[in-house]
Enzyme design. Structure first.
Site, PDB file in Angstrom:
ATOM      1  CG  HIS A 186      68.505 -50.407  67.662  1.00 39.24           C
ATOM      2  ND1 HIS A 186      69.047 -50.841  66.471  1.00 39.24           N
ATOM      3  CD2 HIS A 186      67.170 -50.248  67.450  1.00 39.24           C
ATOM      4  CE1 HIS A 186      68.075 -50.951  65.575  1.00 39.24           C
ATOM      5  NE2 HIS A 186      66.931 -50.592  66.139  1.00 39.24           N
TER       6      HIS A 186
ATOM      7  CG  ASP B 214      72.477 -51.259  65.833  1.00 35.71           C
ATOM      8  OD1 ASP B 214      72.743 -50.378  66.669  1.00 35.71           O
ATOM      9  OD2 ASP B 214      71.383 -51.857  65.807  1.00 35.71           O
TER      10      ASP B 214
ATOM     11  CB  SER C 175      63.727 -51.590  66.702  1.00 36.84           C
ATOM     12  OG  SER C 175      64.238 -50.412  66.083  1.00 36.84           O
TER      13      SER C 175
END
Length: 214
Positions: A188, A185, A28
């Site tokens: 990221h 979060d 990701s």
């Protein structure tokens, strides 16, 4: 007439010159997870950074959110198309989140590098750093595997994906210091964080480009 024909052929050859193609194999962090504008993700920002440095390059996004080193190994064969000139490998973060045995992660990365070696592709291996919560033995084994594999395969090594954030004074182990550069979060990077990460890794990618055969 002969000189004129030569000039036309030379111009034609110049016009069809292909950019150097780099495949960015990752998870990701490579894919640009969570960013509303995908042009602000790692791959397009890296490509823009390199082009601003005068590099004729195309960076292909082979990042899959949630991917582990095992997932990267499973798809590396088809991720590396015939146009590929170099490979960036940024995997291991999800292995950490799942507490996967570093020996298994190392074996998967070994398989990826072996595939690249078989294709005679220069590689930049980008390391992740294990947190301390799995214990010192786990951390030592995980952190060491990147350098060991890079040495074994003659790959370039970037020893910390988040080096650009550290250079800006952020500490990946301290959520408060990361807040300005990360998405809610805490895992990221936001657009500002991506820019710093690219600034940190960009010079290593330039070294990778220098290894591409003309």
């Amino acid at each position: 007439m002969r000189n004129a024909a030569f000039a036309v052929l030379s111009l034609s050859s110049f016009a069809v010159a292909e950019p150097v193609t780099i495949v960015a194999l990752g998870d990701s962090l490579t894919a640009g997870y969570g960013l509303a504008d995908q042009t602000q993700g790692f791959v397009p920002v890296l490509e823009g950074w390199l082009k601003a440095k005068g590099q004729d390059v195309a960076v292909q996004n082979a990042g899959v959110s949630g991917d582990t080193t095992a997932g990267g190994l499973a798809r590396v064969g088809w991720a590396l198309g015939p146009e590929t000139d170099a490979l960036i490998v940024t995997l291991g973060g999800n292995d950490l989140l799942r507490g996967i045995d570093p020996a298994a992660s190392k074996a998967n990365l070994d398989g990826i590098l072996k595939e690249a070696a078989a294709r005679k592709l220069p590689v930049l291996l980008v390391a992740m750093k294990a947190p301390g919560n799995f214990g010192p033995e786990y951390k030592a084994a995980f952190d060491a595997m990147y350098g060991e594999l890079a040495a074994q395969y003659g790959a370039l090594l970037a020893d910390d994906f988040f080096a650009g954030l550290r250079a800006a004074g952020a500490d990946p182990s301290d959520p408060a210091s990361l807040a300005a550069f990360m998405q809610p979060d805490g895992l990221h990077p936001n657009p500002d964080g991506v820019k710093l990460i690219v600034e940190g890794l960009g010079p290593k990618v330039e070294e990778l480009l220098a290894q591409v055969a003309p």
